[in-house]
Design an enzyme around this catalytic site. Structure first.
Site, mmCIF file in Angstrom:
data_model
loop_
_atom_site.group_PDB
_atom_site.id
_atom_site.type_symbol
_atom_site.label_atom_id
_atom_site.label_comp_id
_atom_site.label_asym_id
_atom_site.label_seq_id
_atom_site.Cartn_x
_atom_site.Cartn_y
_atom_site.Cartn_z
ATOM 1 N N ARG A 179 -29.788 -3.488 -2.671
ATOM 2 C CA ARG A 179 -29.256 -2.545 -3.969
ATOM 3 C C ARG A 179 -28.753 -1.463 -3.436
ATOM 4 O O ARG A 179 -27.684 -0.903 -4.191
ATOM 5 C CB ARG A 179 -30.588 -2.261 -4.961
ATOM 6 C CG ARG A 179 -30.181 -1.675 -6.365
ATOM 7 C CD ARG A 179 -31.504 -1.677 -7.244
ATOM 8 N NE ARG A 179 -31.558 -2.826 -7.916
ATOM 9 C CZ ARG A 179 -31.040 -3.091 -9.009
ATOM 10 N NH1 ARG A 179 -30.110 -2.314 -9.451
ATOM 11 N NH2 ARG A 179 -31.049 -4.499 -9.554
ATOM 12 N N GLU A 226 -34.596 3.185 -15.035
ATOM 13 C CA GLU A 226 -34.175 3.467 -13.904
ATOM 14 C C GLU A 226 -32.951 4.450 -13.697
ATOM 15 O O GLU A 226 -33.080 5.670 -12.965
ATOM 16 C CB GLU A 226 -33.920 2.489 -12.858
ATOM 17 C CG GLU A 226 -35.250 1.805 -12.410
ATOM 18 C CD GLU A 226 -34.928 0.509 -11.552
ATOM 19 O OE1 GLU A 226 -35.759 0.297 -10.472
ATOM 20 O OE2 GLU A 226 -34.200 -0.399 -12.030
#
Length: 785
Positions: free
Chosen positions: A327, A732
């Site tokens: 990520r 997030e």
């Protein structure tokens, strides 16, 4: 006129009425305020309950030569002591790679690694006994930093590489280059409720485990493997957590397994609750990253070539380091088009806690690197950093050639141009920039800084098969509704949102819908509540279940009152059919008598996702969430102290399911991210012991650190993707908004020497680090004279 034949026009029309998109209180808000919300440690204990504590390693890397536990066994209240040899099944709790023992089998790899578990009649007696062990070690060399891991070529997984274009040729045609290295520290999750599991033996090798976890299904698997039984023997339940932030995704497994192992041996309930010190010593945190970068750019600041090598502190085992690194690689671009790029990610094996998931899951560590580089480019060119950022933005959706990411996904929902323009105007960025510079020109000690930073964050699990969810919806004969889904509530409001979705689908008020505890016997094979997908996945699954019931009721209503099934409406507690408005509860009662099924399961799998882990290429994300923030700080250049004066945040939540909850999430993420980048410093001594393992030594933001002027707004948008009611995730992505705080601090420090030099400033930018940076910039200025 009775309600059964009440005309349609006297009630709210289905086209107008809505339960989604409304600001509703958190479903447990009143319980939180009154102290009546039940957490795992609040559950009444079964008679005969025992309490466990862990015996921990005092060495960072060593072989255990001998272990005398007699003093532990003979301590007051002790019932039993268990070591690795007492584990009936598999001694492993690694979520991906099986390299993470539940209890050490002779080799310890960090200070705080569990070696044994002691079970006693009270929590305090267990903790006291655990410290009486006599253990001798043969110490081995320890690696503590990612830089040391790279030098020793010590990695938990093979290196990961992502390339696009020809970086060598791109550098050759770049008029300018910037090259350097940088370090960003990790972060403790610091949930209010620590790790805890309560295991209660059941008949026929069954085990009920009440656990504070973001991933009940993974706990079920780990416990089953540790006990050597099938998954159907294990029931894991979680009503709510007092915070998770990723720290209870995989790392709750060790606590759940040891509670269950102890309970299975003793045939008695066992509770294992971690004290804060033990929790912080044992569990992993956000990965810190060390970067070496080189970027080529033109006279306007447009990036032509980018090369970065990022090394994370993975800790002693793999845990979730691989997907975190993936990520980070996928978010290195943030909002910027990078035509020719070379990214190398290394997961350094160190003799420290095994780092794990944390809000953002590597995304923040990837994105902040490019922001640091852009900040350097702007200062080198004497330009406003915002102008350099804007020139590097991904192209608008119709601009071919500048709207494909380095991993091959086309950006089709880009609103960053419009969003930043709106924030630039509403925050009065240009006027305040001039005012800040004027203030600094006349203030020799106190310096102000201002920065606007953007966010683009991909939503979905990088591992495609995790993007699925299930739900159960029950409608009772009084018209009330019970929903169970695979997501876990950690304070973020997932239950509230899912209940709103169900209420909206059935046309009833939110008060008529209730969510139950997450339970592996209700919805099986669930994914972790992580990656900001909780409401997206479970909301869709619950909607699917509720829609099935709605269609059954609509079909039944047409049989009773005539009309066409497609025109039946559900709104405001009524079912509208053929000019009749029947109370929902009344129709449900009639349906029950007619033997219509009033419960249903639901399922959802996110479409259009694919990812090749070998080539690091594909469509890993369902969509992107966008945002931007402006922060203004003031720094005391004599002490390094600083204060956030004002923060303006604009976040793209799509068509928000619950604006009040989403704004709260943005505010919380902003302050948590600010803490990561400014005050929350993790420090290990030379022996490898984490010294910042308590609130006395680890500084999370307090209310006094919040800005007096805090302006948070949701950007008006509609998700291009078919998400739940076209909303967007909000867990997030907002954590990246306080990048603006860090770069505002750096801007203030740069003003000490007339903005001519790039301040060397690692994160977290503690007061000590800021002071060192001020001194470094002053030295640069003196040397240049």
């Amino acid at each position: 006129m009775n309600k059964q034949t009440e005309p349609f026009l006297t009630t709210i029309a289905p086209a107008v009425w809505a339960e989604v998109g409304q600001s509703r209180p958190h479903e447990s808000a009143v319980l939180h305020v009154l102290g009546e919300a039940t957490y795992t440690d609040d559950i009444p204990e079964v008679q005969g309950t025992l309490h466990a504590a862990l015996g921990l390693s005092s060495k960072a890397h060593a072989n255990i030569l001998s272990m005398n536990l007699d003093a532990v066994k003979n301590a007051p209240g002790v019932v039993a002591v268990f070591t690795a040899k007492d584990i009936p099944g598999t001694n492993d709790c690694g979520p991906i790679v099986h390299d993470d023992p539940i209890l050490s089998e002779g080799l310890v790899e960090y200070v705080g690694q569990p070696i044994f578990v002691v079970v006693a009649d009270s929590h305090d007696n267990a903790r006291r006994a655990a410290r009486k062990a006599d253990i001798s070690y043969e110490e081995l060399p320890a690696i503590l930093t990612p830089q040391e891991a790279k030098k020793a070529q010590s990695f938990v997984i093979p290196p990961m590489h992502l390339q696009r274009g020809d970086v060598k040729q791109a550098f050759a045609r770049s008029p300018h280059r910037v090259k350097g290295e940088w370090y960003v520290g990790g972060q403790e999750q610091f949930y209010l409720e620590g790790q805890i599991s309560y295991a209660v033996p059941k008949e026929d090798n069954g085990m009920l485990v009440l656990c504070s976890t973001q991933h009940p299904t993974e706990m079920q698997h780990v416990i089953a493997h540790a006990l050597g039984v099938h998954s159907h023997h294990i029931l894991v339940e979680c009503r709510r957590m007092g915070g998770g932030f990723g720290g209870k995704e995989s790392q709750s497994a060790l606590w759940a397994a040891l509670a269950a192992i102890s309970a299975a041996h003793l045939k008695r309930p066992v509770k294992l609750r971690a004290d804060r010190d033990d929790d912080m010593l044992v569990t992993g945190k956000r990965h810190c990253f060390h970067y070496e970068y080189e970027v080529g750019y033109d006279d306007q600041g447009r990036i032509i070539a980018a090369k970065v090598e990022m090394v994370s502190r993975a800790g002693f085992s793999a845990d979730l380091s691989a997907p975190v690194a993936t990520r980070a690689m996928c978010h290195f671009d943030n909002t910027y088009y990078l035509g020719d790029v070379d990214i190398l990610a290394l997961c350094g094996k160190t003799n420290t806690q095994s780092n794990t998931a944390f809000r953002g899951f590597g995304g923040p560590q990837g994105a902040i690197a490019i922001e640091y580089i852009v900040d350097e480019i702007a200062r080198n060119l004497g330009k406003d950093a915002l102008d350099v950022r804007k020139i590097n933005f991904y192209g608008r959706n119709d601009e071919e050639g500048r709207n494909v990411t380095q991993y091959g996904q086309k950006v089709v929902d880009n609103v960053i141009h419009e969003l930043v323009a709106e924030l630039e105007e509403s925050s009065e960025y240009r006027q305040r920039r001039a005012a800040v510079q004027a203030f600094n020109a006349s203030s020799p000690v106190l310096k102000k800084g201002l920065s606007l930073t953007p966010v683009k964050f991909g939503i979905a699990f990088n591992v495609t098969h995790f993007n699925q969810a299930g739900a159960l919806v029950h409608v009772y004969t009084d018209g009330s509704v019970l929903v169970n889904h695979g997501g876990t509530e950690m304070g973020q409001g997932i239950n509230t949102k899912v209940c709103q979705v169900v209420a909206h689908e059935l046309g009833i008020s939110l008060e008529m819908v209730r969510a139950t505890a997450t339970d592996t016997s209700k919805v099986a094979n669930t994914s972790a509540t992580a990656a900001s997908t909780g409401a997206d996945l479970n909301g869709k699954a619950a909607q699917d279940a509720a829609n099935t019931i709605r269609q059954r009721l609509a079909e039944f209503a047409v049989k009773l009152y005539g009309g066409d099934q497609s025109s039946v409406g559900f709104a405001n507690g009524f079912v509208h059919v053929n000019s009749h408005a029947i109370p929902f509860a009344e129709l449900v009662q009639k349906a029950y008598l007619a033997r219509v099924q009033l419960w249903s399961d639901g399922f959802y799998a996110t479409p259009g996702l694919h990812w090749d882990p070998q080539t690091k290429h594909g469509n890993p994300f369902s969509y992107y969430a966008y945002g931007a923030a402006v922060s203004e700080v003031i720094v005391d250049t004599l002490t390094g102290e600083w204060k956030l004066l004002r923060a303006d945040a604009l976040y793209d939540a799509g068509q928000s399911l619950n604006p009040a909850i989403d704004i709260g999430q943005v505010e919380g993420a902003f302050i948590q991210g600010m803490g990561w980048l400014t005050t929350e410093e993790l420090w290990w001594n030379k022996g490898g012991k984490l010294m910042t393992h308590a609130p006395s030594t680890y500084k999370i933001p307090a209310i006094s650190d919040c800005p007096d002027d805090f302006r948070v707004k949701l950007y008006k948008n509609r998700n291009v993707a078919d998400s739940i009611h076209r909303s967007k995730a909000v867990g997030e992505p907002p954590l990246l908004l306080p990048f603006s705080v860090f770069f505002a601090i750096r801007d203030a420090v740069a003003s000490v020497a007339g903005y001519k030099f790039n301040p060397p400033l690692n994160a977290p930018a503690t007061s000590e680090s800021i002071l060192k940076s001020v001194e470094a910039v002053s030295a640069m200025a003196n040397a240049a004279r």
